[in-house]
Design an enzyme around this catalytic site. Structure first.
Site, short mmCIF file in Angstrom:
data_model
loop_
_atom_site.label_atom_id
_atom_site.label_comp_id
_atom_site.label_asym_id
_atom_site.label_seq_id
_atom_site.Cartn_x
_atom_site.Cartn_y
_atom_site.Cartn_z
N TRP A 148 0.79 -1.23 0.00
CA TRP A 148 0.00 0.00 0.00
C TRP A 148 0.83 1.28 0.00
O TRP A 148 0.25 2.36 -0.02
CB TRP A 148 -0.91 0.00 1.24
CG TRP A 148 -0.17 -0.48 2.47
CD1 TRP A 148 -0.21 -1.74 3.00
CD2 TRP A 148 0.75 0.26 3.27
NE1 TRP A 148 0.63 -1.83 4.08
CE2 TRP A 148 1.24 -0.60 4.27
CE3 TRP A 148 1.23 1.57 3.25
CZ2 TRP A 148 2.17 -0.22 5.23
CZ3 TRP A 148 2.17 1.95 4.20
CH2 TRP A 148 2.63 1.06 5.17
N ASN A 149 2.15 1.18 0.08
CA ASN A 149 2.90 2.44 0.26
C ASN A 149 3.02 3.26 -1.03
O ASN A 149 3.08 4.49 -0.96
CB ASN A 149 4.27 2.18 0.90
CG ASN A 149 5.14 1.27 0.10
OD1 ASN A 149 4.66 0.50 -0.73
ND2 ASN A 149 6.44 1.35 0.32
N GLU A 175 -5.38 -4.00 -0.64
CA GLU A 175 -6.79 -3.69 -0.37
C GLU A 175 -6.93 -2.30 0.26
O GLU A 175 -7.96 -1.66 0.15
CB GLU A 175 -7.40 -4.74 0.58
CG GLU A 175 -7.64 -6.10 -0.06
CD GLU A 175 -6.36 -6.86 -0.37
OE1 GLU A 175 -5.32 -6.58 0.26
OE2 GLU A 175 -6.40 -7.73 -1.25
N GLY A 225 6.67 -6.55 -0.11
CA GLY A 225 6.01 -6.45 1.19
C GLY A 225 6.97 -6.80 2.31
O GLY A 225 8.19 -6.67 2.14
N GLU A 247 10.83 -8.68 -3.05
CA GLU A 247 11.32 -7.32 -2.78
C GLU A 247 10.79 -6.97 -1.38
O GLU A 247 9.62 -6.61 -1.22
CB GLU A 247 10.73 -6.42 -3.88
CG GLU A 247 10.76 -4.96 -3.65
CD GLU A 247 12.10 -4.38 -3.90
OE1 GLU A 247 12.70 -3.89 -2.92
OE2 GLU A 247 12.55 -4.42 -5.04
N LEU A 248 11.65 -7.13 -0.36
CA LEU A 248 11.15 -7.12 1.02
C LEU A 248 11.63 -5.89 1.79
O LEU A 248 12.01 -4.89 1.19
CB LEU A 248 11.53 -8.44 1.70
CG LEU A 248 11.14 -9.69 0.88
CD1 LEU A 248 11.59 -10.96 1.58
CD2 LEU A 248 9.65 -9.74 0.60
N CYS A 281 10.53 1.31 1.70
CA CYS A 281 11.45 0.22 2.06
C CYS A 281 12.90 0.68 1.98
O CYS A 281 13.77 0.13 2.65
CB CYS A 281 11.21 -0.99 1.17
SG CYS A 281 11.21 -0.59 -0.58
P1 NAD Z 1 2.52 -6.99 4.95
O1 NAD Z 1 3.67 -7.72 4.40
O2 NAD Z 1 1.58 -7.73 5.85
O3 NAD Z 1 1.66 -6.46 3.72
C1 NAD Z 1 2.27 -5.95 2.57
C2 NAD Z 1 1.37 -6.29 1.41
O4 NAD Z 1 1.35 -7.67 1.22
C3 NAD Z 1 -0.07 -5.84 1.69
O5 NAD Z 1 -0.53 -5.13 0.61
C4 NAD Z 1 -0.83 -7.12 1.90
O6 NAD Z 1 -2.10 -7.07 1.33
C5 NAD Z 1 0.02 -8.16 1.21
N1 NAD Z 1 -0.03 -9.45 1.91
C6 NAD Z 1 -0.04 -9.67 3.24
N2 NAD Z 1 -0.12 -10.98 3.51
C7 NAD Z 1 -0.17 -11.60 2.31
C8 NAD Z 1 -0.26 -12.96 1.90
N3 NAD Z 1 -0.31 -13.97 2.78
N4 NAD Z 1 -0.30 -13.22 0.58
C9 NAD Z 1 -0.25 -12.22 -0.33
N5 NAD Z 1 -0.16 -10.93 -0.01
C10 NAD Z 1 -0.11 -10.62 1.30
O7 NAD Z 1 2.97 -5.67 5.65
P2 NAD Z 1 2.15 -4.44 6.19
O8 NAD Z 1 1.98 -4.53 7.67
O9 NAD Z 1 0.94 -4.15 5.37
O10 NAD Z 1 3.21 -3.35 5.83
C11 NAD Z 1 4.35 -3.08 6.60
C12 NAD Z 1 5.55 -3.85 6.16
O11 NAD Z 1 5.53 -4.05 4.75
C13 NAD Z 1 6.80 -3.08 6.44
O12 NAD Z 1 7.36 -3.53 7.63
C14 NAD Z 1 7.69 -3.32 5.27
O13 NAD Z 1 8.68 -4.25 5.60
C15 NAD Z 1 6.85 -3.99 4.25
N6 NAD Z 1 6.83 -3.26 2.97
C16 NAD Z 1 7.89 -3.38 2.15
C17 NAD Z 1 7.89 -2.74 0.94
C18 NAD Z 1 9.02 -2.87 -0.03
O14 NAD Z 1 9.03 -2.18 -1.04
N7 NAD Z 1 9.96 -3.76 0.17
C19 NAD Z 1 6.82 -1.95 0.59
C20 NAD Z 1 5.75 -1.85 1.46
C21 NAD Z 1 5.76 -2.54 2.65
#
Ligand code: NAD
Length: 475
Positions: A148-149, A175, A225, A247-248, A281
């Site tokens: 979502w960022n 979402e 994510g 890409e974490l 990130c």
């Molecule tokens: P999250 O990993 O739970 O969610 C990130 C995204 O992944 C969300 O859009 C979510 O819908 C999706 N997601 C979550 N669980 C999933 C699953 N089981 N299968 C498929 N998709 C799934 O994290 P969050 O709490 O929403 O966001 C914070 C964390 O996300 C941060 O700590 C950061 O590390 C990470 N993040 C990283 C980047 C990046 O570019 N590397 C970008 C955004 C967020």
């Protein structure tokens, strides 16, 4: 002009409305729309569509594919104002930042469109009568998962690379910020993309990923994510032997040497840290500043942090918007409380602003002990950690001490220092004397637990192709 679009699924070239979950404006917590939840049937339809879409798209001339992608990019540019407003309403960042994000997405799309025409193979010299070729073929239907960022830039990275290589894609966008993805898909639809090449679903993330990833039609996964979710999806991909781009998260160190101007460097750092309210990130996070300029650097950083105007991203005077969701506020509170209990100095910010809207100021924590959680857990929010160091060796050792390795930054005027940093900092991306983000032609990605695979550049595009060796005995 409607400020916020209707959020629908897009499957096989058609939009589909469905009941769903509320989408909130993080600036005032009001409901701005609903996001549909895909059913199992929707996912099956998306898979069938991606299967057929792959046949159509992979057989289309690369120049024709590029034309459609260029048209979609032009539509994004034309609609940038409308898209930016919708993204600010759902994600919070100032509208000028949203506009910048749309522009960057269009630029990346154009780059991938052009590069897609250059996915050349090789002719390998061989004995007479034998013709050896290496063909680069699109890998197939891809499943992409985005956070979502960056509501449009993240989906665009996945979609643009997949399409440039000749792949079809099912995108499960976030979402919490669905409008960016809806606008991206709309641009492709209006640009004449054939049905099934790009499909958009929303729903329960774990259910969707657990269904799509093992499915036979899906040949590759790309996820952005958090590390825990990335590990889960990588495991799922490995079980069916599918390649994945992961890409974490990151926890970017910034090494500030004694030979730079502390005021200019600190000002630039504070402004960059405030972008997207720190939910990036690659955000600069752990500042290791040489002790001789530490005081001046920290004072300037704090002054700049306190001067930022925080508010609704739709207000043109806002410099930093709210955090995107309530989870981030809870995370900031926990990290600040833990660090301050362990002895860190809270020099600015430190607690939520107001009770409505997820506003949290740019927070500076100084002399933060290494055992504070925030020194290890990615804050993914507006927290800067500033610690003094006595030497470049010490700074490099600390920079490399975490299990992350996405972005890293350094400031120095010395060519020797820069050379050492380039050799020894463990990160996928190192920026020296600037904090500007990535450009389309450069690969972005992590080492260590920050993930694997690259996005952008020829390296990123190559993940979406397979090398097929064809050895033909002619005579
Ligand atoms: P999250 O990993 O739970 O969610 C990130 C995204 O992944 C969300 O859009 C979510 O819908 C999706 N997601 C979550 N669980 C999933 C699953 N089981 N299968 C498929 N998709 C799934 O994290 P969050 O709490 O929403 O966001 C914070 C964390 O996300 C941060 O700590 C950061 O590390 C990470 N993040 C990283 C980047 C990046 O570019 N590397 C970008 C955004 C967020």
């Amino acid at each position: 002009m409607t400020l916020y679009p209707e959020i629908r699924l897009y499957i096989g070239g058609e939009w589909k409305s469905a009941p769903g979950l509320p989408v909130l404006n993080p600036a005032d917590e009001s409901t701005i729309g609903t996001v549909p939840v895909a059913t199992r049937q929707d996912l099956d339809d998306a898979i069938a569509a991606a299967h057929d879409g792959f046949r159509t798209w992979s057989r289309m001339a690369p120049a024709k594919r590029a034309d459609i992608m260029f048209r979609a990019a032009a539509l994004l540019r034309q609609r940038a104002g409308e898209i930016a407003v919708a993204m600010t309403i759902e994600q919070g960042k100032p509208v000028a930042e949203s506009r910048g994000e749309v522009g960057r997405a269009a630029e990346a799309l154009e780059w991938e469109a052009a590069e897609g025409r250059r996915t050349y193979g090789r002719v390998v010299p061989s004995e007479p009568g034998m013709r050896n070729l290496v063909l680069r073929q699109p890998i197939g239907a891809v499943a992409g998962f985005t956070p979502w960022n960056y509501p449009i830039a993240q989906p665009n990275r996945k979609v643009a690379a997949a399409l440039a290589a000749g792949c079809s894609i099912i995108l499960k966008a976030a979402e919490e910020t669905p409008a960016g993805a809806v606008h991206l898909v709309r641009a492709f639809h209006d640009a004449g993309l054939p049905p099934g090449v790009l499909n958009l679903v929303f729903g329960t993330p774990s259910e969707i990923s657990e269904y799509l990833i093992p499915h036979d039609t899906i040949r590759m996964i790309t996820f952005t994510g958090s590390i825990p979710v990335g590990k889960r999806l990588a495991e799922l991909a490995a079980r069916s032997m599918k390649p994945a781009i992961m890409e974490l998260g990151g926890h970017a160190p910034v090494i500030v040497c004694d030979d730079v101007d502390p005021v200019a460097t600190a000002t630039m750092s504070a402004v960059t840290k405030s972008r997207n309210s720190g939910q990036v990130c690659t955000a600069p996070t752990r500042f290791y500043v040489h002790e001789s300029i530490y005081r001046k650097f920290t004072e300037t950083f704090v002054e700049k942090a306190k001067s930022l105007k925080i508010g609704d991203g739709l207000d043109p005077s806002t410099q930093m918007g709210p955090l995107a969701n309530s989870r981030r506020i809870e995370a900031m509170d926990t990290l600040v409380a833990d660090a301050s209990a362990k002895g860190a100095h809270v020099l600015s910010g430190g607690s939520r602003l107001g009770k409505r809207g997820y506003f949290f100021p740019l927070t500076v924590l100084a002399e933060v002990p290494d055992d504070a959680r925030v020194m290890r857990d990615e804050p993914f929010g507006p927290i800067a950690l500033i610690n003094p160091v006595g030497s470049l060796d010490e700074a490099i050792e600390k920079a490399n001490s975490l299990p992350y390795g996405l972005a890293a930054y350094a400031f120095t005027r010395s060519a020797q220092n820069a050379d050492r940093l380039a050799d020894s900092v463990e990160a996928g991306n190192l920026s020296i004397n600037h904090l500007v983000g990535s450009i389309a032609e450069m690969p972005v990605g992590g080492v260590k637990e920050s993930g694997y695979g690259r996005e952008g550049g020829t390296e990123g595009l190559s993940h979406f192709t397979v090398a097929k060796s064809v050895s033909h005995q002619i005579a």
